[in-house]
Write a protein that holds these residues in place. Structure first.
Motif, PDB file in Angstrom:
ATOM      1  N   VAL A 265       0.826  -1.012  -0.119  1.00  0.00           N
ATOM      2  CA  VAL A 265       0.017   0.005   0.008  1.00  0.00           C
ATOM      3  C   VAL A 265       0.904   1.328  -0.074  1.00  0.00           C
ATOM      4  O   VAL A 265       0.620   2.271  -0.551  1.00  0.00           O
ATOM      5  CB  VAL A 265      -0.902  -0.037   1.124  1.00  0.00           C
ATOM      6  CG1 VAL A 265      -1.631   1.314   1.468  1.00  0.00           C
ATOM      7  CG2 VAL A 265      -1.752  -1.213   1.220  1.00  0.00           C
ATOM      8  N   ARG A 266       1.932   1.123   0.775  1.00  0.00           N
ATOM      9  CA  ARG A 266       2.908   2.481   0.672  1.00  0.00           C
ATOM     10  C   ARG A 266       3.571   2.694  -0.306  1.00  0.00           C
ATOM     11  O   ARG A 266       4.444   3.439  -0.538  1.00  0.00           O
ATOM     12  CB  ARG A 266       3.713   2.155   2.046  1.00  0.00           C
ATOM     13  CG  ARG A 266       3.109   2.361   3.341  1.00  0.00           C
ATOM     14  CD  ARG A 266       2.708   3.796   3.563  1.00  0.00           C
ATOM     15  NE  ARG A 266       3.842   4.638   3.872  1.00  0.00           N
ATOM     16  CZ  ARG A 266       3.716   5.945   4.022  1.00  0.00           C
ATOM     17  NH1 ARG A 266       2.716   6.622   3.528  1.00  0.00           N
ATOM     18  NH2 ARG A 266       4.713   6.643   4.578  1.00  0.00           N
ATOM     19  N   GLU A 267       3.403   1.880  -1.582  1.00  0.00           N
ATOM     20  CA  GLU A 267       4.289   1.929  -2.760  1.00  0.00           C
ATOM     21  C   GLU A 267       3.600   3.489  -3.423  1.00  0.00           C
ATOM     22  O   GLU A 267       4.296   3.689  -4.202  1.00  0.00           O
ATOM     23  CB  GLU A 267       3.961   0.816  -3.792  1.00  0.00           C
ATOM     24  CG  GLU A 267       4.789  -0.459  -3.399  1.00  0.00           C
ATOM     25  CD  GLU A 267       4.543  -1.507  -4.333  1.00  0.00           C
ATOM     26  OE1 GLU A 267       3.740  -1.382  -5.058  1.00  0.00           O
ATOM     27  OE2 GLU A 267       5.156  -2.606  -3.838  1.00  0.00           O
ATOM     28  N   ASN A 268       2.242   3.493  -3.103  1.00  0.00           N
ATOM     29  CA  ASN A 268       1.661   4.979  -3.503  1.00  0.00           C
ATOM     30  C   ASN A 268       2.018   6.086  -2.979  1.00  0.00           C
ATOM     31  O   ASN A 268       1.659   6.116  -1.686  1.00  0.00           O
ATOM     32  CB  ASN A 268       0.293   4.334  -3.674  1.00  0.00           C
ATOM     33  CG  ASN A 268      -0.335   3.411  -4.277  1.00  0.00           C
ATOM     34  OD1 ASN A 268      -0.320   3.207  -5.350  1.00  0.00           O
ATOM     35  ND2 ASN A 268      -0.479   2.166  -3.532  1.00  0.00           N
ATOM     36  N   PRO A 269       2.742   6.997  -3.344  1.00  0.00           N
ATOM     37  CA  PRO A 269       3.059   8.173  -2.747  1.00  0.00           C
ATOM     38  C   PRO A 269       1.833   8.850  -2.219  1.00  0.00           C
ATOM     39  O   PRO A 269       1.910  10.022  -1.274  1.00  0.00           O
ATOM     40  CB  PRO A 269       4.047   8.931  -3.397  1.00  0.00           C
ATOM     41  CG  PRO A 269       3.640   8.379  -4.925  1.00  0.00           C
ATOM     42  CD  PRO A 269       3.348   7.027  -4.727  1.00  0.00           C
ATOM     43  N   GLU A 270       0.786   9.128  -3.072  1.00  0.00           N
ATOM     44  CA  GLU A 270      -0.470   9.858  -2.808  1.00  0.00           C
ATOM     45  C   GLU A 270      -1.074   9.393  -1.422  1.00  0.00           C
ATOM     46  O   GLU A 270      -1.577  10.438  -0.850  1.00  0.00           O
ATOM     47  CB  GLU A 270      -1.428   9.606  -3.790  1.00  0.00           C
ATOM     48  CG  GLU A 270      -1.036   9.907  -5.309  1.00  0.00           C
ATOM     49  CD  GLU A 270      -0.461   8.641  -5.879  1.00  0.00           C
ATOM     50  OE1 GLU A 270      -0.227   8.741  -7.230  1.00  0.00           O
ATOM     51  OE2 GLU A 270      -0.057   7.563  -5.446  1.00  0.00           O
ATOM     52  N   ILE A 271      -0.811   8.005  -1.060  1.00  0.00           N
ATOM     53  CA  ILE A 271      -1.081   7.620   0.261  1.00  0.00           C
ATOM     54  C   ILE A 271      -0.379   8.130   1.354  1.00  0.00           C
ATOM     55  O   ILE A 271       0.624   7.455   1.506  1.00  0.00           O
ATOM     56  CB  ILE A 271      -1.626   6.154   0.586  1.00  0.00           C
ATOM     57  CG1 ILE A 271      -2.607   5.644  -0.783  1.00  0.00           C
ATOM     58  CG2 ILE A 271      -2.163   5.682   1.615  1.00  0.00           C
ATOM     59  CD1 ILE A 271      -2.694   4.400  -1.149  1.00  0.00           C
ATOM     60  N   ARG A 272      -0.984   9.278   2.163  1.00  0.00           N
ATOM     61  CA  ARG A 272       0.123   9.765   3.196  1.00  0.00           C
ATOM     62  C   ARG A 272      -0.068   9.217   4.433  1.00  0.00           C
ATOM     63  O   ARG A 272       0.996   9.274   5.444  1.00  0.00           O
ATOM     64  CB  ARG A 272       0.080  11.289   2.974  1.00  0.00           C
ATOM     65  CG  ARG A 272       0.186  12.051   1.864  1.00  0.00           C
ATOM     66  CD  ARG A 272       0.024  13.593   2.091  1.00  0.00           C
ATOM     67  NE  ARG A 272      -1.334  13.908   2.099  1.00  0.00           N
ATOM     68  CZ  ARG A 272      -1.917  14.620   2.560  1.00  0.00           C
ATOM     69  NH1 ARG A 272      -1.460  15.104   3.468  1.00  0.00           N
ATOM     70  NH2 ARG A 272      -3.214  15.054   2.303  1.00  0.00           N
ATOM     71  N   THR A 273      -1.317   8.689   4.920  1.00  0.00           N
ATOM     72  CA  THR A 273      -1.530   7.926   6.102  1.00  0.00           C
ATOM     73  C   THR A 273      -1.752   6.511   5.998  1.00  0.00           C
ATOM     74  O   THR A 273      -2.846   6.178   5.146  1.00  0.00           O
ATOM     75  CB  THR A 273      -2.569   8.473   6.892  1.00  0.00           C
ATOM     76  OG1 THR A 273      -2.214   9.947   7.013  1.00  0.00           O
ATOM     77  CG2 THR A 273      -2.835   7.993   8.362  1.00  0.00           C
ATOM     78  N   LEU A 274      -0.925   5.365   6.406  1.00  0.00           N
ATOM     79  CA  LEU A 274      -1.586   4.273   6.372  1.00  0.00           C
ATOM     80  C   LEU A 274      -1.614   3.795   7.816  1.00  0.00           C
ATOM     81  O   LEU A 274      -0.619   3.623   8.635  1.00  0.00           O
ATOM     82  CB  LEU A 274      -0.525   3.326   5.805  1.00  0.00           C
ATOM     83  CG  LEU A 274      -0.864   1.745   5.683  1.00  0.00           C
ATOM     84  CD1 LEU A 274      -2.056   1.329   5.003  1.00  0.00           C
ATOM     85  CD2 LEU A 274       0.369   1.056   5.051  1.00  0.00           C
ATOM     86  N   ALA A 275      -3.046   3.247   8.178  1.00  0.00           N
ATOM     87  CA  ALA A 275      -3.143   2.923   9.564  1.00  0.00           C
ATOM     88  C   ALA A 275      -3.769   1.427   9.667  1.00  0.00           C
ATOM     89  O   ALA A 275      -3.993   0.912   8.678  1.00  0.00           O
ATOM     90  CB  ALA A 275      -4.519   3.832  10.085  1.00  0.00           C
ATOM     91  N   VAL A 276      -3.755   0.902  11.197  1.00  0.00           N
ATOM     92  CA  VAL A 276      -4.246  -0.354  11.234  1.00  0.00           C
ATOM     93  C   VAL A 276      -5.214  -0.162  12.309  1.00  0.00           C
ATOM     94  O   VAL A 276      -4.757   0.632  13.244  1.00  0.00           O
ATOM     95  CB  VAL A 276      -3.260  -1.444  11.498  1.00  0.00           C
ATOM     96  CG1 VAL A 276      -2.399  -1.240  12.546  1.00  0.00           C
ATOM     97  CG2 VAL A 276      -3.896  -2.938  11.522  1.00  0.00           C
TER      98      VAL A 276
END
Length: 340
Positions: free
Chosen positions: A98-109
């Protein structure tokens, strides 16, 4: 250690807008409906295999394609949910994908904390930026009574490990229940006075399997809000990719308090989030219908344009509001079904 999400920001033009002019920057992505806890308000009898039929969960490559499609449509925040998402053996790889996408600035669980102490440092190294931990009581005996698991000490150790791994703030989710924890506000406030924890009280929501429990234990978050306001807590502004919580702060507390009140008037007016289930269906609401299939467009990278078009087209059918006030919970039998 991953760079701050504020470094090298990439802004995309929002392309996920519904008929009511709501803009969607936030994806809640379920990666399994399996859970190893037996919470009274969700899976009191434990997880039952086959709840989603005999379909397999999204593969790593399918998750990669879904996140790429949503990122290109303006999604800035992704939350990995379940079930218990950390039970997947490839969970760290999913974070990295998921973090391969620079547009996604927040990745939560959102997690029950079962594996935090063991794995949280690896998750952060893979790119995880935010953690929500479900803790419905600070009393170990009551924690066991609610979850069916004697893991209170383990979960608390996991929260400490998350801070040690470099997370500056942790969110803790508590489902508010009458006669169970609705009188425990002061205990929770004492716990966060010197800890950077956002304590989030979530109103109990009615599901298909939980009607009786809802009638016995539902209590409005207004009870907590009134107490907070009397004690000098102040409501904070909400950012566009934030979740639905009303967040309060106090100058004497390092922590914060969040209230999620889905039964409050106009709750849906600020909706900014979509959901994809663990079997690849797009859900426009937690309490919606059977979902819009996406999986047939996840076989290879060449279908990205079609996938984006189906997501955008499906959004046109999003209702203005849920119908929880009428007791209509749609197809949602329990909160692990789509991802809470």
């Amino acid at each position: 250690m991953p760079a701050s999400p504020d470094i090298g920001k990439v802004f995309t033009v929002p392309q996920l807008i519904d008929a009511f002019a709501r803009k969607f920057y936030y994806l809640r992505l379920s990666i399994t409906d399996v859970c190893n806890f037996r919470c009274t308000y969700c899976l009191p009898d434990g997880y039952k295999p086959g709840a989603l039929g005999n379909k397999s969960f999204l593969s790593l490559d399918e998750i990669r394609r879904i996140s790429r499609a949503f990122a290109s449509l303006g999604t800035e925040k992704v939350r990995l949910t379940g079930g218990e998402p950390t039970l997947r053996r490839d969970f760290t790889d999913i974070i990295a994908a998921v973090r391969e996408n620079p547009e996604i600035r927040t990745l939560a669980v959102t997690t029950n904390g079962y594996r935090l102490a063991r794995d949280v440092a690896a998750w952060r190294d893979a790119g995880l930026t935010a953690i929500n931990v479900s803790v419905d009581s600070l009393d170990a005996r009551q924690f066991y009574a609610i979850t069916g698991e004697d893991k209170f000490t383990q979960v608390m150790a996991g929260i400490d490990a998350a801070f040690e791994a470099g997370f500056e703030k942790i969110k803790v989710n508590t489902v508010l229940m009458r006669g169970v924890n609705d009188t425990s506000l002061n205990s929770f406030l004492n716990w966060i006075k010197h800890r950077p924890i956002q304590m989030r009280f979530i109103e109990l929501m009615q599901t298909g399997e939980g009607g009786g429990l809802f009638q016995r234990h539902h209590v409005s978050g207004e009870v907590i809000r009134e107490q907070l306001l009397r004690q000098g807590w102040q409501l904070q502004a909400r950012a566009r990719s934030d979740g639905p919580a009303q967040v309060f702060s106090h100058p004497d507390y390092l922590g914060e308090v969040g209230l999620i009140m889905p039964y409050e008037k106009d709750f849906c007016a600020s909706c900014n989030r979509l959901r994809v289930s663990a079997i690849g269906n797009l859900h426009l609401c937690l309490f919606g219908e059977s979902g819009i299939p996406l999986r047939d467009l996840l076989a290879d990278d060449g279908q990205l344009d079609d996938l984006q078009m189906r997501i955008q087209g499906g959004l046109r059918g999003k209702r203005e509001t849920h119908f929880l006030h009428q007791g209509d919970s749609g197809i949602t039998q329990n909160l692990s079904f789509i991802g809470g």
